[in-house]
Design a protein around this motif. Structure first.
Motif, short mmCIF file in Angstrom:
data_model
loop_
_atom_site.label_atom_id
_atom_site.label_comp_id
_atom_site.label_asym_id
_atom_site.label_seq_id
_atom_site.Cartn_x
_atom_site.Cartn_y
_atom_site.Cartn_z
N GLY A 135 0.80 -1.22 0.00
CA GLY A 135 0.00 0.00 0.00
C GLY A 135 0.83 1.27 0.00
O GLY A 135 0.28 2.36 0.09
N GLY A 136 2.14 1.14 -0.09
CA GLY A 136 2.98 2.33 -0.17
C GLY A 136 3.76 2.62 1.10
O GLY A 136 4.45 3.63 1.20
N LYS A 137 3.65 1.72 2.07
CA LYS A 137 4.49 1.83 3.26
C LYS A 137 4.54 0.46 3.92
O LYS A 137 3.67 -0.39 3.70
N ARG A 138 5.56 0.24 4.71
CA ARG A 138 5.68 -1.03 5.42
C ARG A 138 4.51 -1.15 6.38
O ARG A 138 4.15 -0.19 7.05
N GLY A 139 3.91 -2.35 6.41
CA GLY A 139 2.80 -2.57 7.31
C GLY A 139 1.43 -2.24 6.72
O GLY A 139 0.46 -2.14 7.45
#
Length: 178
Positions: A135-139
């Protein structure tokens, strides 16, 4: 499927919302010591790894391109090069990948990249009703239909993974409709 949650806003979720594409956010607690970002996401979310896809930046004849493959497999660089009409491909320099996409490693999404790149999605995705990508970031992973991913990224599909296409019966999580 849902829409963007303001607390989870990234360029990827903004691109999906702007295009009116249905999607579901799947946040999870990222473990900085995880050996594989994609495998971590699949395990944390309780989703079979063949439905969770990793976004890899590849260098093909001096230009960057995107390969999207299931986390349960590996990118076949020779097959990727062939899908791009080239003879050879190599994994991109991580710093170049981050500069090109605007995302950090482990959070590179195929959607909403700073500078879009030619994209190849493994053909196994076409057997799935939905898949998950970063989604564009870790996590944070995003669940969407493969056809929407293809349309928004301009991807071509080709057999670029070490794995065969999954059976369509494995495409859903029991009891969720997803």
């Amino acid at each position: 499927m849902g829409r963007k949650n303001a607390a989870q806003g990234t360029p990827a979720t903004a691109a999906l919302a702007a295009a009116g594409v249905p999607f579901v956010l799947h946040p999870y607690n990222h473990d900085p010591s995880a050996a594989s970002y994609g495998a971590e996401a699949a395990q944390a979310l309780g989703i079979v790894p063949s439905r969770v896809f990793k976004t890899l930046m590849v260098e093909v004849e001096g230009r960057l391109a995107v390969g999207i493959v299931p986390v349960s497999g590996t990118l076949d660089l020779k097959a990727f090069a062939a899908a791009m009409g080239a003879k050879k491909a190599a994994m991109a320099d991580p710093a170049a990948a981050q500069r090109r996409t605007g995302y950090v490693l482990g959070g590179i999404s195929p959607l909403g990249q700073r500078l879009p790149s030619p994209t190849v999605l493994d053909h196994s995705a076409l057997a799935l009703e939905t898949l998950l990508v970063s989604g564009g970031k870790r996590g944070l992973d995003i669940e969407l239909a493969p056809a929407d991913l293809v349309r928004l990224t301009g991807a071509v599909t080709a057999p670029i993974s070490s794995l065969p296409a999954p059976e369509t019966g494995a495409a859903r999580r029991p009891g969720t409709g997803l």
